[in-house]
Design a protein around this motif. Structure first.
Motif, PDB file in Angstrom:
ATOM      1  N   PRO A 163       0.937  -1.202   0.011  1.00  0.00           N
ATOM      2  CA  PRO A 163       0.103   0.145  -0.107  1.00  0.00           C
ATOM      3  C   PRO A 163       0.680   1.226  -0.146  1.00  0.00           C
ATOM      4  CG  PRO A 163      -0.673  -1.686   1.555  1.00  0.00           C
ATOM      5  CD  PRO A 163       0.588  -2.130   1.290  1.00  0.00           C
ATOM      6  N   VAL A 164       0.525   2.172  -0.706  1.00  0.00           N
ATOM      7  CA  VAL A 164       1.435   3.479  -0.830  1.00  0.00           C
ATOM      8  C   VAL A 164       1.579   4.132   0.619  1.00  0.00           C
ATOM      9  CG1 VAL A 164       1.261   5.910  -1.782  1.00  0.00           C
ATOM     10  CG2 VAL A 164       0.526   3.989  -3.432  1.00  0.00           C
ATOM     11  N   ALA A 165       0.441   4.038   1.314  1.00  0.00           N
ATOM     12  CA  ALA A 165       0.589   4.407   2.582  1.00  0.00           C
ATOM     13  C   ALA A 165       1.877   4.125   3.687  1.00  0.00           C
ATOM     14  CB  ALA A 165      -0.850   4.527   3.374  1.00  0.00           C
ATOM     15  N   ALA A 166       1.927   2.807   3.187  1.00  0.00           N
ATOM     16  CA  ALA A 166       3.119   2.075   4.050  1.00  0.00           C
ATOM     17  C   ALA A 166       4.762   2.319   3.470  1.00  0.00           C
ATOM     18  CB  ALA A 166       2.785   0.580   4.042  1.00  0.00           C
ATOM     19  N   LEU A 167       4.737   2.794   2.301  1.00  0.00           N
ATOM     20  CA  LEU A 167       6.016   2.898   1.679  1.00  0.00           C
ATOM     21  C   LEU A 167       6.748   3.786   2.330  1.00  0.00           C
ATOM     22  CD1 LEU A 167       7.727   2.231  -0.759  1.00  0.00           C
ATOM     23  CD2 LEU A 167       6.851   4.080  -1.985  1.00  0.00           C
ATOM     24  N   PRO A 168       6.520   5.060   2.946  1.00  0.00           N
ATOM     25  CA  PRO A 168       7.666   5.966   3.672  1.00  0.00           C
ATOM     26  C   PRO A 168       8.108   5.166   4.836  1.00  0.00           C
ATOM     27  CG  PRO A 168       5.701   7.300   2.799  1.00  0.00           C
ATOM     28  CD  PRO A 168       5.322   5.828   2.631  1.00  0.00           C
ATOM     29  N   GLY A 169       7.416   4.403   5.658  1.00  0.00           N
ATOM     30  CA  GLY A 169       7.679   3.590   6.783  1.00  0.00           C
ATOM     31  C   GLY A 169       8.515   2.474   6.335  1.00  0.00           C
ATOM     32  N   LEU A 170       8.171   1.910   5.000  1.00  0.00           N
ATOM     33  CA  LEU A 170       9.093   0.788   4.663  1.00  0.00           C
ATOM     34  C   LEU A 170      10.347   1.138   4.244  1.00  0.00           C
ATOM     35  CD1 LEU A 170       9.397  -2.185   3.748  1.00  0.00           C
ATOM     36  CD2 LEU A 170       8.659  -1.445   1.467  1.00  0.00           C
ATOM     37  N   VAL A 171      10.859   2.278   3.602  1.00  0.00           N
ATOM     38  CA  VAL A 171      12.109   2.533   3.134  1.00  0.00           C
ATOM     39  C   VAL A 171      12.720   3.092   4.198  1.00  0.00           C
ATOM     40  CG1 VAL A 171      11.515   2.996   0.781  1.00  0.00           C
ATOM     41  CG2 VAL A 171      11.213   4.883   2.312  1.00  0.00           C
ATOM     42  N   ALA A 172      11.908   3.651   5.455  1.00  0.00           N
ATOM     43  CA  ALA A 172      12.599   4.367   6.489  1.00  0.00           C
ATOM     44  C   ALA A 172      13.306   2.943   7.446  1.00  0.00           C
ATOM     45  CB  ALA A 172      11.856   5.058   7.210  1.00  0.00           C
ATOM     46  N   SER A 173      12.762   1.895   7.363  1.00  0.00           N
ATOM     47  CA  SER A 173      13.417   0.889   7.895  1.00  0.00           C
ATOM     48  C   SER A 173      14.200   0.225   7.204  1.00  0.00           C
ATOM     49  CB  SER A 173      12.112   0.022   8.251  1.00  0.00           C
ATOM     50  OG  SER A 173      11.575  -0.809   7.037  1.00  0.00           O
ATOM     51  N   LEU A 174      14.163   0.071   5.725  1.00  0.00           N
ATOM     52  CA  LEU A 174      15.318  -0.363   5.088  1.00  0.00           C
ATOM     53  C   LEU A 174      16.514   0.187   5.260  1.00  0.00           C
ATOM     54  CD1 LEU A 174      13.495  -1.394   1.786  1.00  0.00           C
ATOM     55  CD2 LEU A 174      14.165  -3.091   3.625  1.00  0.00           C
ATOM     56  N   PHE A 175      16.535   1.514   5.160  1.00  0.00           N
ATOM     57  CA  PHE A 175      17.675   2.581   5.150  1.00  0.00           C
ATOM     58  C   PHE A 175      17.517   3.238   6.620  1.00  0.00           C
ATOM     59  CE2 PHE A 175      16.262   2.290   1.079  1.00  0.00           C
ATOM     60  CZ  PHE A 175      17.435   1.801   0.090  1.00  0.00           C
ATOM     61  N   ASN A 176      17.717   2.580   7.600  1.00  0.00           N
ATOM     62  CA  ASN A 176      17.375   3.056   9.074  1.00  0.00           C
ATOM     63  C   ASN A 176      18.601   4.146   9.566  1.00  0.00           C
ATOM     64  OD1 ASN A 176      19.435   1.166   9.456  1.00  0.00           O
ATOM     65  ND2 ASN A 176      18.555   0.638  11.448  1.00  0.00           N
ATOM     66  N   LEU A 177      19.583   3.987   9.061  1.00  0.00           N
ATOM     67  CA  LEU A 177      20.657   4.954   9.338  1.00  0.00           C
ATOM     68  C   LEU A 177      20.207   6.297   8.997  1.00  0.00           C
ATOM     69  CD1 LEU A 177      23.235   4.775  11.225  1.00  0.00           C
ATOM     70  CD2 LEU A 177      24.608   4.611   8.877  1.00  0.00           C
ATOM     71  N   CYS A 178      19.640   6.583   7.877  1.00  0.00           N
ATOM     72  CA  CYS A 178      19.225   7.813   7.205  1.00  0.00           C
ATOM     73  C   CYS A 178      17.528   7.742   7.279  1.00  0.00           C
ATOM     74  CB  CYS A 178      19.789   7.948   6.052  1.00  0.00           C
ATOM     75  SG  CYS A 178      21.525   7.809   5.719  1.00  0.00           S
ATOM     76  N   GLY A 179      17.002   7.025   7.878  1.00  0.00           N
ATOM     77  CA  GLY A 179      15.662   6.791   7.954  1.00  0.00           C
ATOM     78  C   GLY A 179      14.478   8.005   7.700  1.00  0.00           C
ATOM     79  N   HIS A 180      14.897   9.062   8.318  1.00  0.00           N
ATOM     80  CA  HIS A 180      14.320  10.120   8.389  1.00  0.00           C
ATOM     81  C   HIS A 180      14.364  10.922   7.097  1.00  0.00           C
ATOM     82  CE1 HIS A 180      13.179  10.515  12.611  1.00  0.00           C
ATOM     83  NE2 HIS A 180      14.615  10.402  13.179  1.00  0.00           N
ATOM     84  N   ALA A 181      15.492  10.982   6.505  1.00  0.00           N
ATOM     85  CA  ALA A 181      15.722  11.688   5.025  1.00  0.00           C
ATOM     86  C   ALA A 181      14.946  10.818   4.071  1.00  0.00           C
ATOM     87  CB  ALA A 181      16.988  11.719   4.764  1.00  0.00           C
ATOM     88  N   HIS A 182      14.946   9.281   4.117  1.00  0.00           N
ATOM     89  CA  HIS A 182      14.379   8.557   3.385  1.00  0.00           C
ATOM     90  C   HIS A 182      12.755   8.634   3.539  1.00  0.00           C
ATOM     91  CE1 HIS A 182      17.458   6.211   1.435  1.00  0.00           C
ATOM     92  NE2 HIS A 182      18.192   6.329   2.411  1.00  0.00           N
ATOM     93  N   ARG A 183      12.211   8.634   4.483  1.00  0.00           N
ATOM     94  CA  ARG A 183      10.816   8.865   4.883  1.00  0.00           C
ATOM     95  C   ARG A 183      10.354  10.045   4.124  1.00  0.00           C
ATOM     96  NH1 ARG A 183       7.404   6.756   8.693  1.00  0.00           N
ATOM     97  NH2 ARG A 183       9.071   5.893   9.972  1.00  0.00           N
ATOM     98  N   LEU A 184      10.976  11.098   4.322  1.00  0.00           N
ATOM     99  CA  LEU A 184      10.768  12.545   3.738  1.00  0.00           C
ATOM    100  C   LEU A 184      10.838  12.355   2.333  1.00  0.00           C
ATOM    101  CD1 LEU A 184      10.136  15.616   4.441  1.00  0.00           C
ATOM    102  CD2 LEU A 184      12.370  15.875   4.434  1.00  0.00           C
ATOM    103  N   CYS A 185      11.621  11.837   1.804  1.00  0.00           N
ATOM    104  CA  CYS A 185      12.092  12.044   0.324  1.00  0.00           C
ATOM    105  C   CYS A 185      11.005  11.013  -0.224  1.00  0.00           C
ATOM    106  CB  CYS A 185      13.320  11.317  -0.097  1.00  0.00           C
ATOM    107  SG  CYS A 185      13.987  11.666  -1.733  1.00  0.00           S
ATOM    108  N   SER A 186      10.538   9.650   0.331  1.00  0.00           N
ATOM    109  CA  SER A 186       9.584   9.046  -0.357  1.00  0.00           C
ATOM    110  C   SER A 186       8.057   9.557  -0.286  1.00  0.00           C
ATOM    111  CB  SER A 186       9.335   7.662   0.575  1.00  0.00           C
ATOM    112  OG  SER A 186       8.413   6.842   0.162  1.00  0.00           O
TER     113      SER A 186
END
Length: 392
Positions: A45-68
């Protein structure tokens, strides 16, 4: 030629870098990083994508969540809530990441002795940083700037920054050798193992400079298999970091790996200063997004390690079904800087077999502190055996 190697256990799912000093390209630097976002995101689900990428790239999770989130909004505006105050969030998270890397990684990577006394001093400094404490003020910047001047710089931040902009590495050397704090001491010691080879300004990544470049990058991500793990820009490898910002490129200075540490410190000062468009505070870092096709969006943010890019494609749901991800492609700064033909790989290949192994390892650690991969690394020593032969 295959430049990957197999991870050794579950702890290596994020991937590792294998460094082989003195080995020829592309064997000097190999990676076990996997393109997990492209493999795991489709169907989610699209709504789950920001959280998914933040967990995959947890060292930079905030930036990945925002960019997603920005990429999703560009692909299908209104599908998710637009992230609020992007400039302030990016400023805060980037400054926090710079501080953590300086206080946690630099004592480990740059110290002559392991462990050195600077590690305890850095930990004590971080424990009182206003920007890192759990109950941080909504406006922590004046207190953080004061902390920066007292704990790291030992002088007014504006004076340090002006000197850096005027003299670059010459100022960094003068400052680090004149002060006795933990950070100047680390930098002064690390200067002895700098290769002195400057970055090539022409290879500075500016794929986000205009819409045409952004669309070109989007096409490469969508059409070239495995582009995200081994990217090229205009047919060559590129480097990205605090020295390649759109609002001001320190790459105009003669930046060796050691001098890049000064660029990171200079950016932290800029982020802690009051907001001024294109100059400091929330006006320093750039970000953006655009629609690149039907329900396809590209977004980019300048974060601590360099330029981060996300591209998403979203399906058209039937009825009340939730929108789902068709494709997700992530291009992280590590993919540029640690390319098997890139700047770090070249520095590693150029290391000399005539030097002691301990010196070579210190040079490698300096490279890692300067370019800051988001995954661990280990060093294989093809040079060590050759050095042991005369003593057999």
């Amino acid at each position: 030629m295959n430049t990957t190697f197999a991870p050794t256990g579950l702890e290596d799912l994020a991937g590792r870098l294998r460094v082989s000093p003195g080995a020829p390209l592309p064997l000097s630097l190999r990676s076990s990083r996997q393109d997990w976002a492209a493999r795991l995101a489709p169907g989610q689900p699209v709504a789950a994508l920001p959280g998914l990428v933040a967990s995959l790239f947890n060292l930079c999770g905030h930036a990945h969540r925002l960019c997603s989130s920005l990429a999703i909004d560009a692909a299908a505006h209104g599908l998710l809530s637009t992230p609020p105050a992007v400039d302030q969030r990016l400023r805060t998270e980037t400054a926090q990441e710079h501080i953590r890397r300086m206080g946690l990684d630099w004592p480990r990577l740059l110290a002559t002795d392991t462990p050195g006394p600077q590690a305890a001093q850095a930990h004590a400094a971080l424990s009182c940083c206003p920007l890192l404490v759990a109950a941080a003020s909504p406006t922590p910047w004046p207190a953080t700037l004061a902390w920066l001047q007292e704990q790291l710089l030992h002088m007014p931040a504006a004076t340090w920054l002006r000197a850096w902009q005027a003299s670059g590495a010459d100022w960094l050397l003068d400052w680090s050798c004149r002060h006795t704090g933990w950070l100047p001491a680390l930098l002064c010691a690390a200067r002895a193992v700098d290769t002195g080879t400057p970055l090539q300004p022409a290879a500075a990544l500016r794929a986000h400079a205009d819409v045409l470049d952004q669309r070109s990058l989007s096409a490469a991500l969508a059409l070239q298999p495995a582009f995200a793990l081994c990217p090229q820009w205009h047919g060559a490898s590129a480097h990205t970091g605090s020295w390649t910002r759109l609002n001001g490129m320190d790459v105009g200075l003669p930046l060796s790996p050691w001098a890049l540490l000064g660029s990171r410190l200079a950016e932290l000062i800029r982020l802690c200063q009051p907001d001024a468009p294109g100059l400091s505070g929330a006006g320093w870092l750039s970000f953006g997004a655009l629609n690149t096709g039907p329900r396809q969006g590209l977004a980019w943010v300048e974060m601590a390690r360099g330029l981060l890019v996300h591209q998403v494609e979203i399906d058209t749901p039937l009825g009340d079904a939730p929108a789902r991800v068709l494709a997700c492609r992530v291009l992280a700064p590590t993919d540029w800087n640690f390319h098997p033909q890139g700047v770090v790989a070249q520095h590693i290949a150029d290391l000399s077999a005539s030097e002691p192994v301990a010196t070579v390892e210190r040079r490698v650690r300096l490279l890692m502190a300067a370019f800051d991969p988001c995954v661990p690394f280990d060093v294989a020593h093809p040079l060590a055996a050759a050095q042991e032969v005369p003593h057999a």
